[in-house]
Design a protein around this motif. Structure first.
Motif, PDB file in Angstrom:
ATOM      1  N   PHE A  24       0.819  -1.213   0.000  1.00 50.72           N
ATOM      2  CA  PHE A  24       0.000   0.000   0.000  1.00 50.72           C
ATOM      3  C   PHE A  24       0.855   1.267   0.000  1.00 50.72           C
ATOM      4  O   PHE A  24       0.467   2.279  -0.583  1.00 50.72           O
ATOM      5  N   VAL A  25       2.002   1.206   0.645  1.00 50.80           N
ATOM      6  CA  VAL A  25       2.927   2.346   0.597  1.00 50.80           C
ATOM      7  C   VAL A  25       3.379   2.595  -0.837  1.00 50.80           C
ATOM      8  O   VAL A  25       3.424   3.736  -1.310  1.00 50.80           O
ATOM      9  N   SER A  28       0.636   4.113  -2.974  1.00 52.68           N
ATOM     10  CA  SER A  28       0.264   5.506  -2.672  1.00 52.68           C
ATOM     11  C   SER A  28       0.997   6.520  -3.531  1.00 52.68           C
ATOM     12  O   SER A  28       0.637   7.698  -3.554  1.00 52.68           O
ATOM     13  N   VAL A  31       3.869  10.523  -2.679  1.00 51.57           N
ATOM     14  CA  VAL A  31       3.725  11.238  -1.406  1.00 51.57           C
ATOM     15  C   VAL A  31       5.090  11.236  -0.707  1.00 51.57           C
ATOM     16  O   VAL A  31       5.790  10.225  -0.730  1.00 51.57           O
ATOM     17  N   LYS A  36       4.293   9.691   4.470  1.00 55.12           N
ATOM     18  CA  LYS A  36       3.857   8.289   4.501  1.00 55.12           C
ATOM     19  C   LYS A  36       4.129   7.664   5.870  1.00 55.12           C
ATOM     20  O   LYS A  36       3.289   6.938   6.410  1.00 55.12           O
ATOM     21  N   MET A 200      -3.078  15.180  -1.056  1.00 55.43           N
ATOM     22  CA  MET A 200      -3.233  13.805  -1.528  1.00 55.43           C
ATOM     23  C   MET A 200      -4.620  13.589  -2.107  1.00 55.43           C
ATOM     24  O   MET A 200      -5.591  14.249  -1.704  1.00 55.43           O
ATOM     25  N   LYS A 203      -7.729   8.347  -3.178  1.00 52.63           N
ATOM     26  CA  LYS A 203      -7.134   7.018  -3.294  1.00 52.63           C
ATOM     27  C   LYS A 203      -5.854   6.927  -2.463  1.00 52.63           C
ATOM     28  O   LYS A 203      -5.601   5.914  -1.801  1.00 52.63           O
ATOM     29  N   GLN A 204      -5.047   7.979  -2.480  1.00 49.21           N
ATOM     30  CA  GLN A 204      -3.813   7.981  -1.692  1.00 49.21           C
ATOM     31  C   GLN A 204      -4.117   7.962  -0.202  1.00 49.21           C
ATOM     32  O   GLN A 204      -3.413   7.289   0.567  1.00 49.21           O
ATOM     33  N   TRP A 205      -5.156   8.658   0.218  1.00 42.00           N
ATOM     34  CA  TRP A 205      -5.573   8.615   1.626  1.00 42.00           C
ATOM     35  C   TRP A 205      -5.943   7.189   2.030  1.00 42.00           C
ATOM     36  O   TRP A 205      -5.538   6.700   3.084  1.00 42.00           O
ATOM     37  N   TYR A 207      -5.053   4.343   0.586  1.00 42.23           N
ATOM     38  CA  TYR A 207      -3.877   3.476   0.569  1.00 42.23           C
ATOM     39  C   TYR A 207      -3.038   3.656   1.839  1.00 42.23           C
ATOM     40  O   TYR A 207      -2.576   2.677   2.436  1.00 42.23           O
ATOM     41  N   LEU A 208      -2.832   4.891   2.244  1.00 45.05           N
ATOM     42  CA  LEU A 208      -1.981   5.136   3.409  1.00 45.05           C
ATOM     43  C   LEU A 208      -2.675   4.756   4.714  1.00 45.05           C
ATOM     44  O   LEU A 208      -2.022   4.302   5.656  1.00 45.05           O
TER      45      LEU A 208
END
Length: 290
Positions: A24-25, A28, A31, A36, A200, A203-205, A207-208
């Motif tokens: 998941f990192v 993302s 970022v 992260k 972000m 989707k990035q939120w 994932y993180l």
């Protein structure tokens, strides 16, 4: 079930959690590494806070354990930052392999600092598992060397943190140790994230946040695992992250391992099973002597 086998199961669960965290990192995207890392630890801090409050334990542990809690947190924080940097700048499998040096280093640190005796069969198994990772990863070190050096250093600091966990043993509850570490890292990184925050996407939120949840699973698992058994006896099972990462790659990215990778899987599981059998044989001999 013996304490050693409980430790092994928990370490396998921990390895699975950390493998999903790394995936998941990576997903993302661009970022900043510090950002992260903050997310990863902030989620762990909230979850661990709930456990501490539910069981009515101390948030920051006992006074006599502060130096170990601080040392574990500092080593772990540096290790995570370096590992995330490696994940961001290297092929995921290369970063994972470098981080998987930590069990080998943990065994060395445990022998040096904790005076834990290392038996011949354990050394053989560690070496076989380590060679197995090369079959799986087939690293092509043809880029700038700095990310690789930092990836190796992440394993060095992680091994130091795991060795301190062994010293702490049952002196603190595992959720207190995780909260302390997560709080330490979150507060330490917060000023940098505020100053250099990058917006972000949704989707990035997601994932993180997912990376933080699975990191907590990994952190809880490894913290409890080293309470049950010495690092030299179970740390080899942390190499299972290499196998988990390959399976995750198949599911998420459609990447199918080749024959060399399968040979690596066999080597790692063979070494792990070898240690498991030898340890159980030792338990049976001790039981007969009593």
């Amino acid at each position: 079930m013996s304490d050693r086998n409980k430790g092994i199961i928990l370490l396998l669960l921990s390895a699975f959690g950390f493998s999903l965290m790394a995936a998941f990192v990576k997903l993302s995207g661009d970022v900043p590494t510090v950002q992260k890392t903050l997310f990863r630890n902030a989620v762990s801090m909230v979850i661990a806070f709930g456990f501490v409050k539910y069981f009515k334990e101390r948030l920051f542990g006992k006074k006599e354990n502060q130096k170990f809690l601080l040392l574990r947190s500092a080593l772990g924080a540096v290790g995570i930052l370096l590992n995330f940097y490696a994940i961001d700048h290297l092929v995921l499998s290369d970063a994972d392999m470098l981080n998987k040096m930590s069990p080998f280093l943990t065994m060395i640190f445990a022998a040096l600092f904790l005076k834990e005796h290392v038996r011949r069969f354990q050394v053989i198994a560690i070496v076989i598992a380590f060679i197995g990772t090369f079959f799986i990863i087939k690293p092509a070190f043809n880029v700038e060397v700095v990310p690789y050096l930092l990836g190796f250093l992440s394993a060095f600091f992680a091994a130091g943190a795991y060795t301190v966990l062994r010293v702490l043993g049952n002196k603190e509850q595992f959720y207190t140790v995780v909260f302390y570490f997560s709080f330490f890292t979150t507060m330490g990184l917060l000023p940098f994230v505020v100053l250099f925050y990058e917006p972000m996407t949704l989707k990035q939120w997601i994932y993180l946040l997912a990376a933080g949840v699975f990191a907590t699973v990994g952190q809880f698992g490894i913290t409890v695992a080293y309470k049950y058994a010495p690092a030299k006896e179970i740390s080899i099972f942390f190499y299972s992250t290499v196998v988990y990462s390959a399976l995750i790659s198949i599911v998420l990215f459609g990447q199918i391992p080749d024959m060399w990778s399968i040979i690596g899987y066999i080597a790692i599981f063979g070494a792990s099973f070898y240690v498991f059998l030898k340890n159980n044989q030792g338990d049976k001999k001790l039981a007969k002597m009593k």
